[in-house]
Scaffold this active site. Structure first.
Site, PDB file in Angstrom:
ATOM      1  N   ARG A 184     -29.842  39.436 -22.152  1.00  0.00           N
ATOM      2  CA  ARG A 184     -29.520  40.522 -23.425  1.00  0.00           C
ATOM      3  C   ARG A 184     -29.079  41.780 -23.119  1.00  0.00           C
ATOM      4  O   ARG A 184     -29.280  42.901 -23.522  1.00  0.00           O
ATOM      5  CB  ARG A 184     -30.907  40.389 -24.215  1.00  0.00           C
ATOM      6  CG  ARG A 184     -31.392  39.300 -24.621  1.00  0.00           C
ATOM      7  CD  ARG A 184     -30.499  38.400 -25.624  1.00  0.00           C
ATOM      8  NE  ARG A 184     -30.982  37.265 -26.148  1.00  0.00           N
ATOM      9  CZ  ARG A 184     -30.684  35.942 -25.359  1.00  0.00           C
ATOM     10  NH1 ARG A 184     -29.946  36.139 -24.613  1.00  0.00           N
ATOM     11  NH2 ARG A 184     -31.359  35.004 -26.182  1.00  0.00           N
ATOM     12  N   SER A 221     -34.767  38.616 -33.900  1.00  0.00           N
ATOM     13  CA  SER A 221     -35.758  38.975 -32.643  1.00  0.00           C
ATOM     14  C   SER A 221     -35.997  40.489 -32.547  1.00  0.00           C
ATOM     15  O   SER A 221     -35.038  41.150 -32.285  1.00  0.00           O
ATOM     16  CB  SER A 221     -35.299  38.245 -31.676  1.00  0.00           C
ATOM     17  OG  SER A 221     -35.366  36.758 -31.851  1.00  0.00           O
ATOM     18  N   GLU A 224     -35.472  44.593 -28.461  1.00  0.00           N
ATOM     19  CA  GLU A 224     -34.280  44.007 -28.666  1.00  0.00           C
ATOM     20  C   GLU A 224     -33.454  44.577 -29.965  1.00  0.00           C
ATOM     21  O   GLU A 224     -32.032  44.592 -29.785  1.00  0.00           O
ATOM     22  CB  GLU A 224     -34.303  42.492 -28.782  1.00  0.00           C
ATOM     23  CG  GLU A 224     -32.819  41.564 -28.746  1.00  0.00           C
ATOM     24  CD  GLU A 224     -33.083  40.309 -28.851  1.00  0.00           C
ATOM     25  OE1 GLU A 224     -32.511  39.535 -29.441  1.00  0.00           O
ATOM     26  OE2 GLU A 224     -34.064  39.748 -27.914  1.00  0.00           O
TER      27      GLU A 224
END
Length: 308
Positions: free
Chosen positions: A178, A227, A297
């Site tokens: 990520r 998320s 995130e």
């Protein structure tokens, strides 16, 4: 809070073929539907317009790029400087020889997955499970259902703050979980992906499985930002959040989803501060119960209400 005169900022900016808007509301451009305004919002006509704008914009003017706002939280104090949002000219998707797909960075991930499926190209169906655009996928190495952007990317085209064009290979993107190590000032405008030959019906079936899984396990029909926290090494964020007793936790108009507790929800009247403060409370509780520090995130931009 943004204090600079928007009219004077626009006067300092170069002429464009696209659209410049002072004091532009950003809440309608995000999935949370919260937040303040951009001091100036720029929608470039095309990549050349973007390059000319960046080349002519004074270096002291902050520049922030947003996508479709699926994984974005804009604070109520607004975003100083220029916010850039890529539009229709950056949504083009083209299937090329060798089972490749070229896409503009404003193209939705799901649209890229669909174009690949219709061309009989496998390997990109995981994008059906990512609610965002290709620009965000490039910047954060977006992934789902066992695959990540790094598994399919050949190269990306970007424009830097000086208006110069760059072609980055997969190695140049410096991907990890990520995260991309590519320079922060680069604005991605196009990507080239590598798939493999596949059966259209089988690819579609896989995409339908992904859709069904998302609908069954995620609050996708609510005002959410996807998320919220990255998964720590060897662990699942939702499990840590659940074990900390945060499922269903409410702060103002924001709630930790009952369905999937790594999702935060705007119940209807939440502020950006409600959502961010709820996230920080979740982080604190998880840290206390497990010793793990969750990393956001969701991208948070702008200033909190009342900040200088």
């Amino acid at each position: 809070m943004v204090q600079t005169s928007t009219s004077s900022l626009i006067d300092r900016l170069p002429k464009v073929r696209g659209e410049l808007t002072a004091d532009a509301p950003l809440a309608p451009l995000t999935w949370f539907r919260v937040g303040g305004n951009a001091e100036v919002l720029f929608r470039p006509a095309d990549a050349d317009d973007l390059a000319d704008f960046l080349r002519g914009t004074p270096e002291d003017v902050p520049v922030t790029v947003i996508g479709v706002g699926s994984n974005l939280l804009v604070r109520e104090g607004g975003v100083p400087g220029v916010v850039i949002r890529l539009g229709r000219e950056f949504m083009k998707i083209e299937v090329q020889e060798g089972d490749c797909v070229r896409a503009g960075t404003a193209a939705l991930d799901v649209a890229v997955a669909r174009a690949a499926q219709e061309a009989g190209i496998a390997g990109l169906e995981f994008y059906r499970g990512i609610p965002g655009s290709i620009g965000g996928a490039l910047r954060m190495n977006a992934g789902a259902y066992g695959r990540e952007t790094k598994d399919v990317l050949i190269a990306a085209v970007a424009i830097d703050r000086k208006g110069e064009r760059h072609v980055l290979t997969l190695a140049d993107m410096d991907y990890s979980y990520r995260h991309s190590g590519a320079p922060e000032d680069l604005i991605f405008v196009e990507a080239l992906f590598q798939g493999t030959p596949g059966d259209k019906a089988e690819i579609l079936a896989r995409m339908n499985e992904i859709t069904a899984s998302r609908e069954a396990t995620q609050p996708i029909r609510t005002r959410t930002g996807g998320s919220t926290f990255k998964n720590p090494d060897g662990k699942k964020s939702w499990q840590l959040i659940d074990a900390a007793g945060c499922r269903g936790l409410v702060r103002g108009g924001a709630q930790v989803s009952e369905l999937h507790c790594n999702f935060l929800i705007n119940l209807g009247d939440a502020t950006a501060a409600d959502i961010e403060d709820l996230g920080e409370e979740v982080r604190a509780r998880v840290k206390k119960t497990s010793g793990v520090t969750l990393e956001w995130e969701i991208r948070r931009i702008g200033e909190r209400e009342g900040e200088a």
